[in-house]
Design an enzyme around this catalytic site. Structure first.
Site, PDB file in Angstrom:
ATOM      1  CB  THR A 151      -0.961  -0.010   1.219  1.00  0.00           C
ATOM      2  OG1 THR A 151      -1.726  -1.208   1.184  1.00  0.00           O
ATOM      3  CG2 THR A 151      -1.880   1.174   1.290  1.00  0.00           C
ATOM      4  CB  THR A 176      -3.965  -0.449  -1.132  1.00  0.00           C
ATOM      5  OG1 THR A 176      -3.304  -1.686  -0.923  1.00  0.00           O
ATOM      6  CG2 THR A 176      -5.454  -0.667  -1.069  1.00  0.00           C
ATOM      7  CG  ASN A 194      -4.500  -6.648   0.048  1.00  0.00           C
ATOM      8  OD1 ASN A 194      -4.178  -6.069   1.065  1.00  0.00           O
ATOM      9  ND2 ASN A 194      -4.940  -7.887   0.050  1.00  0.00           N
ATOM     10  CD  GLU A 241      -7.369  -3.957  -1.591  1.00  0.00           C
ATOM     11  OE1 GLU A 241      -6.707  -4.086  -0.561  1.00  0.00           O
ATOM     12  OE2 GLU A 241      -6.928  -3.408  -2.609  1.00  0.00           O
ATOM     13  CG  ASP A 267      -7.944  -6.154   2.865  1.00  0.00           C
ATOM     14  OD1 ASP A 267      -7.146  -6.890   3.461  1.00  0.00           O
ATOM     15  OD2 ASP A 267      -7.610  -5.045   2.413  1.00  0.00           O
ATOM     16  CB  SER A 286      -9.753  -0.578   4.069  1.00  0.00           C
ATOM     17  OG  SER A 286      -8.471  -0.008   3.957  1.00  0.00           O
ATOM     18  CB  SER A 287      -5.965  -1.268   8.084  1.00  0.00           C
ATOM     19  OG  SER A 287      -6.348  -2.551   8.490  1.00  0.00           O
ATOM     20  N   GLY A 290       0.953  -0.366   5.345  1.00  0.00           N
ATOM     21  CA  GLY A 290       1.400  -1.312   6.368  1.00  0.00           C
ATOM     22  C   GLY A 290       0.319  -2.235   6.889  1.00  0.00           C
ATOM     23  N   GLY A 291      -0.690  -2.558   6.061  1.00  0.00           N
ATOM     24  CA  GLY A 291      -1.712  -3.501   6.500  1.00  0.00           C
ATOM     25  C   GLY A 291      -2.321  -3.039   7.815  1.00  0.00           C
TER      26      GLY A 291
HETATM   27  N1  GLY Z   1      -5.413  -3.740   1.659  1.00  0.00           N
HETATM   28  C1  GLY Z   1      -5.033  -3.188   2.892  1.00  0.00           C
HETATM   29  C2  GLY Z   1      -6.095  -2.395   3.535  1.00  0.00           C
HETATM   30  O1  GLY Z   1      -6.931  -1.835   2.844  1.00  0.00           O
HETATM   31  O2  GLY Z   1      -6.142  -2.324   4.727  1.00  0.00           O
END
Ligand code: GLY
Length: 578
Positions: free
Chosen positions: A389, A407, A409, A428, A431, A460-461, A480-481
């Site tokens: 990302t 992102t 992903n 994605e 997720d 998402s994060s 960073g996930g």
């Molecule tokens: N693909 C990472 C996020 O959206 O959190």
């Protein structure tokens, strides 16, 4: 663990199940530094110059080029995002999606742009299971079944049309030129291609794009992507229709279906980027504007700040401070797993989660001198947080601001390129909670709220955020996930403590996400005494290599100074003030 902790957990469970109609304002009730909310009248200043920080110098320069042509921060954002698609495809791009927090200076308007991918209509949870019922990590992460319907093109067209000053032909010009004329891939991109070489080799169009001579591009090689240049040109000429209908859509659907995917033309034609109301939380006199669902980031950040507002962190030693921050992280991530999903599909108790009274209850469940095992706060499992990302931050001369996290992903997304389009598809779909209560690639768990469904956005994060104080403002975010959330949280705390953009981007990091029940620690974050004190409180500290790629812009309104910093952990980034 003691009975009294059990008692506290029971009280906590009752607090969690008792929904209440609290205001969705994160104002801390018992904040030690609960200064008055910043009034919009205080914010009407122009910096008179601009700053951009992104993960790649070509993208930062693309944004500055568009500003010099009369564009605003939003036109620059279109230029930066589209150029990142060309020069940093391992992290984000035309086949992915993004989330953005925008601040328009002239009317103090804050808005969240949701360009998150959606599940295709034919999504079938069985596609993500092996015959024995175990999770199939390959279909979740590689190839066309792992890809959601892309949101980035529609999101950029929306930003340009509703918030920009320039036509798309101008804001997309740097990306088109870079893709057509070529550029030298940096070490990180060459490394990402090498890392994913085996997967890339499964798809002929991916090989043609990323392994031109059967191997990753060499150091110093010029790399061109004429197919992607043409797709951006179609978007520049026809807006959404350049991607979601006509030639590009037909090529995307043909390529996906030929390789075993299930997209239809209707999936693409039906995609819409959305404007949503951002989450706003007030903390120590700062107004933090951040990402609402389908991101979990803003809810978690607000919940953590609301819990922390009842403590005076400045009076604590490092171990005590980290203890309370980690306990707040633990509780927020548990709620992430249980409640959050796409707001168009799921009813979420946001009033409760964002309420200061709810935070009061969570705060009371924290013991002053020891860790609360996550197993005492029902739910569970483990991960390896991926680090892909990308994020960029912009402030323009008028005070418009853009925080955008974008992102595909995991590294190189699905590794699947749709022939003839130059579009690298995201992965994605992972997720979603594809298999309930089994961890995704970031170790995040999910429930029915984040189960896949036709047209639904996966959680998402991504946590692009703008922090507005009376004297100082920051535009902040990171990839960073699952660690995005805690990186942005720590960045906000450091900014409020007075750190500069450079200090914030460089600051050492730690992370806790409820499960696994351990504190991930970057080398050098804690001195030996702090590590020892935390271990004695019951924390399992797990040393990890550096993570994140934070790009921060700050504006000091007293001195009218802009600063732009790109994370020193990654040399390819560039923060620049114009
Ligand atoms: N693909 C990472 C996020 O959206 O959190």
């Amino acid at each position: 663990m003691s009975v009294s902790l059990h008692g506290r957990v029971l009280v906590l469970s009752l607090l969690l199940t008792g929904t209440a109609a609290f205001a969705a304002d994160g104002s801390p009730k018992t904040a030690t530094g609960n200064a008055a909310q910043v009034q919009s009248a205080q914010l009407q200043q122009r910096p008179g110059h601009a700053a951009i920080a992104s993960a790649n110098y070509l993208a930062t320069n693309a944004g500055l080029e568009v500003l010099a042509k009369g564009g605003n921060a939003f036109d620059a954002a279109v230029a930066v995002a589209s150029t990142l698609s060309v020069v940093e495809p391992e992290s984000s791009g035309i086949g992915g999606g993004f989330m953005a927090v925008l601040h328009r200076a002239k009317d103090d308007h804050d808005v969240f742009i949701d360009a998150r991918e959606t599940a295709p209509a034919a999504v079938n949870p069985r596609d993500y299971l092996n015959p024995d019922g175990s999770p199939n990590r390959d279909t979740a992460l590689k190839g066309p079944l792992s890809a959601g319907i892309p949101g980035e093109p529609a999101g950029l067209v929306l930003i340009a049309k509703r918030y920009g000053r320039l036509p798309l032909q101008q804001s997309l010009a740097p990306a088109i030129r870079t893709a057509r004329d070529g550029f030298q891939p940096d070490a990180r991109l060459r490394h990402s291609i090498a890392e994913e070489q085996q997967n890339i080799q499964r798809w002929p169009a991916s090989v043609a794009k990323y392994l031109p001579d059967g191997k990753p591009p060499a150091d110093g090689a010029i790399w061109r992507d004429p197919d992607q240049a043409r797709t951006w040109e179609l978007i520049a000429a026809h807006g959404d229709d350049g991607f979601y209908r006509g030639e590009t859509a037909q090529k995307l659907v043909a390529a996906v279906r030929a390789a075993g995917g299930n997209w239809t033309l209707a999936d693409l034609a039906g995609y819409q980027a959305k404007e949503r109301t951002p989450i706003v939380v007030n903390y120590r006199g700062y107004r933090i504007v951040t990402a609402p669902p389908p991101s979990s980031g803003g809810v978690a950040i607000a919940e953590i700040l609301n819990i922390l507002s009842g403590f005076d962190l400045s009076k604590m030693d490092q171990a005590q401070r980290v203890h309370y921050i980690v306990e707040a992280m633990r509780r927020a991530f548990r709620d992430h797993n249980d409640y959050l999903g796409d707001p168009d599909f799921v009813k979420m108790p946001l009033d409760m989660l964002l309420s200061p009274y709810y935070a009061d209850g969570l705060r009371q469940s924290i013991l002053p001198d020891r860790a609360t095992p996550s197993s005492m706060l029902p739910r569970a499992e483990a991960p390896e947080p991926g680090m892909h990302t990308t994020h960029f931050s912009i402030i323009d001369a008028d005070g418009n601001m853009a925080a955008i996290t974008s992102t595909v992903n995991y590294v190189m997304g699905s590794t699947f390129v749709a022939a003839g389009t130059g579009v690298l598809l995201n992965d994605e779909m992972d997720d979603f909670a594809l298999v309930p209560n089994k961890p995704n690639v970031y170790g995040l768990l999910g429930s029915a709220a984040n189960a896949p469904a036709p047209g639904k956005r996966m959680l998402s994060s991504m946590s692009p955020s703008i922090v507005i104080g009376a004297d100082r403002t920051a535009v902040i975010g990171s990839p960073g996930g699952s660690t995005i959330i805690t990186q942005v949280l720590e960045g906000i705390l450091h900014f409020i403590d007075g750190e500069s953009a450079q200090q914030i981007a460089a600051h050492k990091r730690f992370h806790h996400q409820y499960m696994p029940d351990e504190v991930m620690v970057e080398d050098g974050t804690f001195d030996p005494a702090t590590s020892d004190a935390l271990t004695k409180m019951g924390y399992a500290l797990k040393q990890r290599e550096s993570w994140g790629f934070m790009n921060v812009v700050t504006w000091d309104r007293k001195t009218n100074q802009l600063d732009a910093a790109s994370d020193p952990r990654r040399p390819s980034g560039l923060g620049k003030v114009q």
